[in-house]
Scaffold this active site. Structure first.
Site, PDB file in Angstrom:
ATOM      1  N   PRO A  15       0.854  -1.193   0.000  1.00 28.54           N
ATOM      2  CA  PRO A  15       0.000   0.000   0.000  1.00 28.54           C
ATOM      3  C   PRO A  15       0.887   1.240   0.000  1.00 28.54           C
ATOM      4  CG  PRO A  15       0.109  -0.953   2.206  1.00 28.54           C
ATOM      5  CD  PRO A  15       0.878  -1.871   1.300  1.00 28.54           C
ATOM      6  N   MET A  16       0.575   2.192  -0.889  1.00 33.44           N
ATOM      7  CA  MET A  16       1.351   3.438  -0.909  1.00 33.44           C
ATOM      8  C   MET A  16       0.395   4.597  -1.163  1.00 33.44           C
ATOM      9  SD  MET A  16       4.877   2.541  -2.960  1.00 33.44           S
ATOM     10  CE  MET A  16       4.128   1.550  -4.230  1.00 33.44           C
ATOM     11  N   GLN A  67      -6.855  -1.013   3.413  1.00 31.42           N
ATOM     12  CA  GLN A  67      -6.090  -0.720   4.633  1.00 31.42           C
ATOM     13  C   GLN A  67      -6.729   0.430   5.398  1.00 31.42           C
ATOM     14  OE1 GLN A  67      -2.202   1.415   4.966  1.00 31.42           O
ATOM     15  NE2 GLN A  67      -1.426  -0.585   5.580  1.00 31.42           N
ATOM     16  N   CYS A 121       2.926   3.328   9.455  1.00 30.01           N
ATOM     17  CA  CYS A 121       3.153   4.630   8.816  1.00 30.01           C
ATOM     18  C   CYS A 121       3.947   5.555   9.739  1.00 30.01           C
ATOM     19  CB  CYS A 121       1.831   5.288   8.445  1.00 30.01           C
ATOM     20  SG  CYS A 121       2.095   6.850   7.587  1.00 30.01           S
ATOM     21  N   GLY A 175      10.588  -4.356   2.290  1.00 35.43           N
ATOM     22  CA  GLY A 175      11.660  -3.368   2.369  1.00 35.43           C
ATOM     23  C   GLY A 175      12.743  -3.627   1.352  1.00 35.43           C
ATOM     24  N   GLY A 212       7.102  -2.089  -2.745  1.00 40.00           N
ATOM     25  CA  GLY A 212       6.529  -0.760  -2.890  1.00 40.00           C
ATOM     26  C   GLY A 212       7.242   0.023  -3.968  1.00 40.00           C
ATOM     27  N   ARG A 213       8.231   0.801  -3.557  1.00 38.15           N
ATOM     28  CA  ARG A 213       8.821   1.795  -4.439  1.00 38.15           C
ATOM     29  C   ARG A 213       9.409   1.249  -5.735  1.00 38.15           C
ATOM     30  NH1 ARG A 213      12.450   4.072   0.199  1.00 38.15           N
ATOM     31  NH2 ARG A 213      12.306   1.854   0.665  1.00 38.15           N
TER      32      ARG A 213
HETATM   33  C1  FMN Z   1       4.815   7.160  -1.118  1.00 38.46           C
HETATM   34  C2  FMN Z   1       4.619   6.066  -0.112  1.00 38.46           C
HETATM   35  C3  FMN Z   1       3.377   5.907   0.477  1.00 38.46           C
HETATM   36  C4  FMN Z   1       3.170   4.889   1.424  1.00 38.46           C
HETATM   37  N1  FMN Z   1       1.928   4.713   1.950  1.00 38.46           N
HETATM   38  C5  FMN Z   1       1.692   3.668   2.783  1.00 38.46           C
HETATM   39  C6  FMN Z   1       0.360   3.374   3.239  1.00 38.46           C
HETATM   40  O1  FMN Z   1      -0.615   4.034   2.877  1.00 38.46           O
HETATM   41  N2  FMN Z   1       0.227   2.325   4.099  1.00 38.46           N
HETATM   42  C7  FMN Z   1       1.289   1.551   4.516  1.00 38.46           C
HETATM   43  O2  FMN Z   1       1.118   0.609   5.284  1.00 38.46           O
HETATM   44  N3  FMN Z   1       2.540   1.800   4.059  1.00 38.46           N
HETATM   45  C8  FMN Z   1       2.756   2.812   3.202  1.00 38.46           C
HETATM   46  N4  FMN Z   1       4.012   3.016   2.707  1.00 38.46           N
HETATM   47  C9  FMN Z   1       5.090   2.076   3.049  1.00 38.46           C
HETATM   48  C10 FMN Z   1       5.181   0.966   1.984  1.00 38.46           C
HETATM   49  O3  FMN Z   1       4.016   0.166   1.997  1.00 38.46           O
HETATM   50  C11 FMN Z   1       6.406   0.063   2.241  1.00 38.46           C
HETATM   51  O4  FMN Z   1       6.292  -0.502   3.527  1.00 38.46           O
HETATM   52  C12 FMN Z   1       7.725   0.834   2.166  1.00 38.46           C
HETATM   53  O5  FMN Z   1       7.760   1.673   1.033  1.00 38.46           O
HETATM   54  C13 FMN Z   1       8.925  -0.125   2.117  1.00 38.46           C
HETATM   55  O6  FMN Z   1       8.844  -0.982   1.003  1.00 38.46           O
HETATM   56  P1  FMN Z   1       9.700  -0.708  -0.366  1.00 38.46           P
HETATM   57  O7  FMN Z   1      11.154  -0.606   0.041  1.00 38.46           O
HETATM   58  O8  FMN Z   1       9.436  -1.897  -1.236  1.00 38.46           O
HETATM   59  O9  FMN Z   1       9.213   0.579  -0.936  1.00 38.46           O
HETATM   60  C14 FMN Z   1       4.241   4.028   1.793  1.00 38.46           C
HETATM   61  C15 FMN Z   1       5.491   4.219   1.206  1.00 38.46           C
HETATM   62  C16 FMN Z   1       5.691   5.219   0.260  1.00 38.46           C
HETATM   63  C17 FMN Z   1       7.052   5.377  -0.374  1.00 38.46           C
END
Ligand code: FMN
Length: 321
Positions: free
Chosen positions: A19-20, A73, A103, A204, A227-228
């Protein structure tokens, strides 16, 4: 490969979309699911805003069949308000309700929600119990390593969530104070994995098929959440799926990348209207430029997008230079 489950929900693959907020909208989730994501989750929805019938929050919860299985979520810090939000969210027929306990943003954690809940283990249990009591679908929880280096408690929190009825836990291996930068602690994810019986999803810095496999081996988790690295690269999901099955991962051509960018923005315009969609697209399309010639000036151009026609023009210009 054997099927993976969260509760009774069968996942389409082992690579899940994170979720992002501001990113993983319906258009993006549909795209990632079409490219092999195993499951996706909505942007976080405020339980308090839902209690005020917020139109924006309602829109965040719209799910289409293309993106199933899909979770909604919710975040908040009051058990009864969270339970009401879960009931409200279930009207949209999600496959899973996910609770945000990770968050780090001050706007969320400052009011006691998101990652701040990890500082209140008792409240964690109350919230998960309240939400599972009203849900007839699996409830999952997304946590971090802990609040800060002095209070690493992911194992304790995960055990509490499991006892309270959670069907799976996602662990982002950084503390709240680390936000998104320092190296991910995959050992803490392994410790959580070894402490509970429910599925644990490792999260992560998974940014390639090789890294996904490495993280699965290191943490013992059968599922990874991305995510990213999926931004502008929804192919990452199918690459991971191929790699895990011993097949050669597929890499898209420039034209495919640009056509997918246009498709994503087109869906955004369809779902949100041109004005809102194009403003959000300015940030989202930059992911597609990674590794392209002149990426810096393309990013600059993306900042000026204002109509759907602009994205077609940008696509054609990149292809023809
Ligand atoms: C722009 C952005 C928005 C995010 N929004 C949420 C969210 O709404 N809910 C949540 O649980 N995590 C949120 N996250 C965290 C991501 O779900 C994830 O845990 C985090 O980016 C690490 O994973 P990654 O390294 O694959 O990006 C967000 C991250 C980013 C970068």
């Amino acid at each position: 490969m054997t099927e993976a489950f969260i509760g009774s929900v069968v996942l389409r693959s082992r690579a899940l979309l994170a979720p992002m907020a501001g990113v993983s909208d319906r258009a993006y989730r549909e795209l990632c699911m079409e490219h092999g994501a195993g499951y996706c989750v909505s942007e976080m929805v405020s339980s308090k805003a839902l209690s005020f019938q917020s139109k924006k929050s309602e829109e965040l919860m719209v799910i289409s069949d293309i993106e199933r299985p899909c979770g909604i979520q919710i975040f908040g810090d009051e058990p009864s308000c969270m339970a009401d939000a879960a009931v409200h969210a279930m009207k949209n027929k999600p496959d899973i309700i996910d609770i945000n306990m990770g968050c780090p943003a001050p706007k969320i954690s400052g009011s006691g929600s998101g990652s701040a809940l990890m500082r209140k283990p008792e409240l964690v249990g109350e919230i998960v119990r309240a939400v599972t009591a009203v849900c007839d679908i699996p409830v999952t929880v997304k946590i971090r390593k802990g609040w800060d280096d002095g209070s690493v408690n992911a194992v304790e929190i995960a055990k509490i969530c499991e006892r309270a009825g959670a069907a799976a836990i996602t662990v982002h291996g950084r503390t709240r104070m680390q936000y998104y930068k320092p190296p991910v602690d995959y050992d803490i994810i392994r410790q959580v994995r070894e402490s509970v019986q429910i599925p644990v999803i490792a999260n992560g810095d998974v940014d390639s098929a090789q890294k996904a496999k490495e993280v699965m081996e290191r943490t013992g988790c059968a599922l990874v959440m991305i995510g990213r690295a999926s931004l502008g690269n929804p192919w990452l999901f199918e690459q991971i799926n191929s790699y895990l099955s011993g097949e050669q991962p597929y890499f898209p051509t420039l034209e495919e990348k640009l056509d997918t960018m246009v498709k994503q923005v087109g869906k955004m315009v369809e779902y949100k209207g041109e004005y809102i969609a194009m403003r959000q697209a300015r940030k989202l399309v930059v992911g597609y430029f990674k590794g392209m010639k002149g990426a810096a000036s393309l990013r600059n151009e993306a900042g000026k997008l204002s109509t759907l026609d602009d994205i077609y023009k940008l696509r054609n210009r990149i292809l023809n230079t």
